[in-house]
Design a protein around this motif. Structure first.
Motif, PDB file in Angstrom:
ATOM      1  N   ALA A 167      -6.299  -3.164   1.099  1.00  0.00           N
ATOM      2  CA  ALA A 167      -5.271  -3.358   2.130  1.00  0.00           C
ATOM      3  C   ALA A 167      -5.864  -3.671   3.505  1.00  0.00           C
ATOM      4  N   SER A 220       0.825  -1.212   0.000  1.00  0.00           N
ATOM      5  CA  SER A 220       0.000   0.000   0.000  1.00  0.00           C
ATOM      6  C   SER A 220       0.857   1.259   0.000  1.00  0.00           C
ATOM      7  N   ILE A 240      -4.727  -0.167  -2.489  1.00  0.00           N
ATOM      8  CA  ILE A 240      -4.986   0.588  -1.263  1.00  0.00           C
ATOM      9  C   ILE A 240      -6.368   0.254  -0.699  1.00  0.00           C
TER      10      ILE A 240
END
Length: 145
Positions: free
Chosen positions: A94, A49, A91
C-alpha cells in the motif's frame, strides 16, 4: 453469490453480528475498491488496505475457535491461509503503491501547458486528446520528433 442464495443472513454462521454485517457490506466495498484501483486512484489503495485489514481481522476472530481446535486448518488452500497471504500482500504494498501514484500525479502536474493536445515541440511527454472524452487529454511519452 452467497447473498443471492442466502439473503442478508448468508453469513449467519459467523458468531459476531458486526462480522456478519461487514461481510454483507463487502458487496458494496469490494466493487468500490476495484473501481478506484482500476482508475488508479490513491484513495483506492488506502480503501483496499483498510478493507483487507478489516476482512482479515473478522476472519481470524470468527475462525479462531476452529483454529484452536485444529491448527492444521491454517494450512488449507481455502480459508485463513489465502486470506492472510493476500491481506499481507495488499497491506505491504500500500505505501509503495501510494508513493508511486503520488509521484505520477505530481509529474503529470509538471507537464507544461504548451505540451497539451498537439502543441508538442520540445516536450518529452505529450498530452493528446483522448477519443470520445470531450476534449480531455491522455498522457503518453513522446515518440519521434
Amino acid at each position: 453469490m452467497d447473498l443471492v442464495l442466502g439473503g442478508v443472513h448468508a453469513h449467519a454462521h459467523f458468531s459476531q453480528v458486526p462480522s456478519e454485517m461487514f461481510f454483507v457490506g463487502l458487496v458494496i466495498l469490494d466493487p468500490l475498491v476495484a473501481v478506484l484501483v482500476g482508475l488508479v486512484r490513491r484513495e483506492g489503495v488506502w480503501l483496499a488496505s483498510g478493507v483487507m485489514a478489516l476482512d482479515l481481522t473478522a476472519n481470524w476472530i470468527d475462525n479462531w475457535p476452529w483454529v484452536q481446535e485444529d491448527p492444521s486448518r491454517l494450512l488449507r488452500l481455502v480459508g485463513l491461509l489465502p486470506v492472510t497471504l493476500f491481506a499481507v500482500f495488499v497491506i505491504a504494498t500500500a505505501v509503495p503503491l501510494h508513493r508511486a501514484l503520488a509521484v505520477s500525479a505530481s509529474a503529470l502536474a509538471q507537464i507544461p501547458h504548451g505540451c497539451c493536445c498537439g502543441e508538442s515541440r520540445g516536450c518529452s511527454i505529450v498530452r493528446r486528446p483522448a477519443s470520445g472524452t470531450g476534449g480531455s487529454c491522455t498522457v503518453s511519452a513522446r515518440t519521434g520528433s
